[in-house]
Scaffold this active site. Structure first.
Site, PDB file in Angstrom:
ATOM      1  N   LYS A 193       0.859  -1.189   0.000  1.00 42.07           N
ATOM      2  CA  LYS A 193       0.000   0.000   0.000  1.00 42.07           C
ATOM      3  C   LYS A 193       0.889   1.230   0.000  1.00 42.07           C
ATOM      4  O   LYS A 193       1.689   1.446   0.917  1.00 42.07           O
ATOM      5  CB  LYS A 193      -0.909  -0.006   1.231  1.00 42.07           C
ATOM      6  CG  LYS A 193      -1.763   1.243   1.332  1.00 42.07           C
ATOM      7  CD  LYS A 193      -2.785   1.155   2.451  1.00 42.07           C
ATOM      8  CE  LYS A 193      -3.560   2.458   2.564  1.00 42.07           C
ATOM      9  NZ  LYS A 193      -4.581   2.390   3.627  1.00 42.07           N
ATOM     10  N   ARG A 203     -10.747   9.822   2.234  1.00 44.34           N
ATOM     11  CA  ARG A 203     -10.580  10.507   3.528  1.00 44.34           C
ATOM     12  C   ARG A 203     -11.685  11.532   3.732  1.00 44.34           C
ATOM     13  O   ARG A 203     -12.115  11.767   4.868  1.00 44.34           O
ATOM     14  CB  ARG A 203      -9.187  11.137   3.608  1.00 44.34           C
ATOM     15  CG  ARG A 203      -8.097  10.063   3.644  1.00 44.34           C
ATOM     16  CD  ARG A 203      -6.695  10.655   3.610  1.00 44.34           C
ATOM     17  NE  ARG A 203      -5.688   9.605   3.456  1.00 44.34           N
ATOM     18  CZ  ARG A 203      -4.410   9.845   3.208  1.00 44.34           C
ATOM     19  NH1 ARG A 203      -3.980  11.088   3.094  1.00 44.34           N
ATOM     20  NH2 ARG A 203      -3.559   8.841   3.086  1.00 44.34           N
ATOM     21  N   LYS A 215       1.385   9.997   5.797  1.00 46.62           N
ATOM     22  CA  LYS A 215       1.462   8.582   6.155  1.00 46.62           C
ATOM     23  C   LYS A 215       2.717   7.911   5.608  1.00 46.62           C
ATOM     24  O   LYS A 215       2.804   6.695   5.525  1.00 46.62           O
ATOM     25  CB  LYS A 215       0.187   7.868   5.679  1.00 46.62           C
ATOM     26  CG  LYS A 215      -1.098   8.401   6.344  1.00 46.62           C
ATOM     27  CD  LYS A 215      -2.308   7.511   6.093  1.00 46.62           C
ATOM     28  CE  LYS A 215      -3.530   7.972   6.884  1.00 46.62           C
ATOM     29  NZ  LYS A 215      -4.695   7.062   6.732  1.00 46.62           N
ATOM     30  N   GLU A 231       7.434  -6.505   1.237  1.00 45.39           N
ATOM     31  CA  GLU A 231       6.175  -6.400   1.994  1.00 45.39           C
ATOM     32  C   GLU A 231       5.272  -7.609   1.736  1.00 45.39           C
ATOM     33  O   GLU A 231       4.722  -8.201   2.662  1.00 45.39           O
ATOM     34  CB  GLU A 231       5.424  -5.114   1.602  1.00 45.39           C
ATOM     35  CG  GLU A 231       6.021  -3.836   2.149  1.00 45.39           C
ATOM     36  CD  GLU A 231       5.752  -3.657   3.642  1.00 45.39           C
ATOM     37  OE1 GLU A 231       5.114  -4.527   4.265  1.00 45.39           O
ATOM     38  OE2 GLU A 231       6.198  -2.636   4.199  1.00 45.39           O
ATOM     39  N   LYS A 246      -2.155  -1.554  -3.797  1.00 48.93           N
ATOM     40  CA  LYS A 246      -3.042  -0.391  -3.730  1.00 48.93           C
ATOM     41  C   LYS A 246      -2.239   0.892  -3.809  1.00 48.93           C
ATOM     42  O   LYS A 246      -1.242   1.000  -3.101  1.00 48.93           O
ATOM     43  CB  LYS A 246      -3.801  -0.456  -2.401  1.00 48.93           C
ATOM     44  CG  LYS A 246      -4.706   0.707  -2.129  1.00 48.93           C
ATOM     45  CD  LYS A 246      -5.288   0.578  -0.747  1.00 48.93           C
ATOM     46  CE  LYS A 246      -6.116   1.813  -0.474  1.00 48.93           C
ATOM     47  NZ  LYS A 246      -6.542   1.896   0.892  1.00 48.93           N
ATOM     48  N   SER A 272     -10.277   5.529  -4.444  1.00 47.15           N
ATOM     49  CA  SER A 272     -11.242   6.617  -4.608  1.00 47.15           C
ATOM     50  C   SER A 272     -10.812   7.649  -5.655  1.00 47.15           C
ATOM     51  O   SER A 272     -11.608   8.024  -6.515  1.00 47.15           O
ATOM     52  CB  SER A 272     -11.481   7.280  -3.252  1.00 47.15           C
ATOM     53  OG  SER A 272     -10.264   7.714  -2.668  1.00 47.15           O
ATOM     54  N   TYR A 311     -15.140   1.072  -6.651  1.00 46.26           N
ATOM     55  CA  TYR A 311     -16.406   1.794  -6.512  1.00 46.26           C
ATOM     56  C   TYR A 311     -17.261   1.631  -7.770  1.00 46.26           C
ATOM     57  O   TYR A 311     -18.409   2.048  -7.792  1.00 46.26           O
ATOM     58  CB  TYR A 311     -16.124   3.272  -6.194  1.00 46.26           C
ATOM     59  CG  TYR A 311     -15.250   3.403  -4.956  1.00 46.26           C
ATOM     60  CD1 TYR A 311     -15.801   3.241  -3.687  1.00 46.26           C
ATOM     61  CD2 TYR A 311     -13.871   3.599  -5.058  1.00 46.26           C
ATOM     62  CE1 TYR A 311     -15.005   3.293  -2.555  1.00 46.26           C
ATOM     63  CE2 TYR A 311     -13.065   3.658  -3.932  1.00 46.26           C
ATOM     64  CZ  TYR A 311     -13.641   3.498  -2.683  1.00 46.26           C
ATOM     65  OH  TYR A 311     -12.847   3.529  -1.559  1.00 46.26           O
TER      66      TYR A 311
HETATM   67  C1  PBG Z   1      -7.115   3.727   5.700  1.00 50.49           C
HETATM   68  C2  PBG Z   1      -7.563   3.404   4.319  1.00 50.49           C
HETATM   69  C3  PBG Z   1      -7.446   4.265   3.239  1.00 50.49           C
HETATM   70  C4  PBG Z   1      -8.029   3.641   2.158  1.00 50.49           C
HETATM   71  C5  PBG Z   1      -8.482   2.403   2.582  1.00 50.49           C
HETATM   72  N1  PBG Z   1      -8.179   2.262   3.935  1.00 50.49           N
HETATM   73  C6  PBG Z   1      -6.902   5.644   3.178  1.00 50.49           C
HETATM   74  C7  PBG Z   1      -5.585   5.916   3.768  1.00 50.49           C
HETATM   75  O1  PBG Z   1      -4.731   5.045   3.904  1.00 50.49           O
HETATM   76  O2  PBG Z   1      -5.385   7.078   4.129  1.00 50.49           O
HETATM   77  C8  PBG Z   1      -8.131   4.267   0.796  1.00 50.49           C
HETATM   78  C9  PBG Z   1      -9.196   3.759  -0.112  1.00 50.49           C
HETATM   79  C10 PBG Z   1      -9.518   4.664  -1.243  1.00 50.49           C
HETATM   80  O3  PBG Z   1      -8.910   5.738  -1.454  1.00 50.49           O
HETATM   81  O4  PBG Z   1     -10.442   4.305  -1.982  1.00 50.49           O
HETATM   82  N2  PBG Z   1      -6.588   2.727   6.462  1.00 50.49           N
END
Ligand code: PBG
Length: 320
Positions: A193, A203, A215, A231, A246, A272, A311
């Site tokens: 990720k 968010r 992050k 990972e 991701k 998203s 989505y």
């Molecule tokens: C948080 C989390 C995130 C997403 C899934 N779980 C956002 C982040 O890591 O800040 C993102 C999913 C998306 O953008 O569709 N643990």
């Protein structure tokens, strides 16, 4: 001359030789659940996608199941007054997540229910772990995540999906599931990720943006490829049943590399921002939305993803 065009000459032969085909079995539909009743509010940066109260989410899950979707991935929006720096509400057996799991599983028992495991929706700092000073502390966090996973399993979750990127959390979660006799609960790890700008609309949906910093001390640096393999390999070794890459579209190379290296199913999350970019261009008439999402999602499968969280899941099922 090699006549490569022969196999493209008409729709019949093109479909006969098609290498990648989307199927209803491929998809995970994310759901955003909020407290309340009869609520369905559009997420402004995620057009045509909604936060739903549990009663509406149950109806929607029934609808998705009838369409052929096999899996939902639950996210909840935690009330501000329940947020802290310890993940207290994340462990509440009657918290919104736990109630959502129980209610959705009892309404649609055959829907495979996956749950997000990370502290950001519950954190006053919007971080995926416990914060000390400016540090997201690893080992304290994974203890909480392991308890959170058990709490989801107790509520009836089929699959635990840790999205936090702490080290060692898959091993810790697997061990605590075992200790509590949850030997049928699967783990889909967000293994590779990346720290990505494309999570912005998500968010907004959960009001979970980090309150300070970013992050990057736990999510991966997008300049790196080999690190993703470290990972993924660690997560498989620790007991992940499914590994995830991701975001997806901007990481197709990583998906392919992971697919070639592991012997567990690979998932990818079309996140998203990747969704909203297609929406925005389509709303302006710059791309054809249906053509765009079919091409985008097919490319993720072609890259090697066995399972795709998107989505667009519902829209795709309506087309294929
Ligand atoms: C948080 C989390 C995130 C997403 C899934 N779980 C956002 C982040 O890591 O800040 C993102 C999913 C998306 O953008 O569709 N643990």
């Amino acid at each position: 001359m090699k006549r490569n065009r022969i196999l493209r000459s008409n729709p019949c032969i093109r479909s006969l030789v098609r290498e990648t085909k989307l199927s209803a079995d491929d998809f995970i539909a994310p759901l955003f659940i909020v407290e309340g009743e009869n609520i369905k509010e559009e997420i402004s940066s995620l057009p045509d996608y909604y936060r739903m109260s549990l009663d509406v989410a149950v109806k929607h899950t029934e609808h998705l199941y009838r369409l052929g979707i096999k899996s939902v991935l639950l996210f909840i929006k935690c009330k501000d007054e329940l947020k802290d720096n310890a993940g207290t509400e994340a462990l509440n057996a009657d918290g919104l997540m736990q109630r959502s799991i129980r209610t959705i599983k009892s309404a649609v028992p055959n829907m495979y229910v996956m749950t997000d495991v990370a502290l950001d929706p519950f954190s006053i700092y919007g971080h995926d772990g416990i914060v000390e000073g400016e540090t997201i502390v690893n080992d304290v966090t994974i203890n909480v995540l392991a308890k959170m996973a058990v709490s989801h399993a107790q509520a009836g979750a089929d699959c635990i999906a840790p999205s936090d990127m702490m080290d060692g959390r898959i091993g810790a979660i697997r061990a605590s599931l075992e200790q509590n006799d949850f030997d049928k609960t699967s783990i889909m790890s967000y293994s590779a990720k990346y720290a990505s700008c494309f999570y912005g609309p998500f968010r907004d949906a959960l009001d979970s943006a980090p309150g300070f910093g970013d992050k990057k001390t736990y999510q991966m640096d997008y300049h790196n490829r080999i690190e993703a393999m470290r990972e993924v390999m660690a997560d498989v070794e620790e007991g992940a049943d499914i590994v995830m890459v991701k975001p997806a579209i901007h990481y197709l190379d990583i998906i392919r590399e992971v697919k070639n290296a592991v012997n567990v199913p690979v998932s990818a999350y079309h996140v998203s921002g990747e969704y909203s970019m297609i929406k925005a261009a389509a709303q302006r008439g710059w791309v054809n939305e249906q053509a765009a999402f079919l091409e985008a999602i097919t490319s993720i499968k072609r890259a090697g993803a066995d399972i795709i969280a998107t989505y667009y899941a519902e829209d795709i099922l309506k087309v294929i």
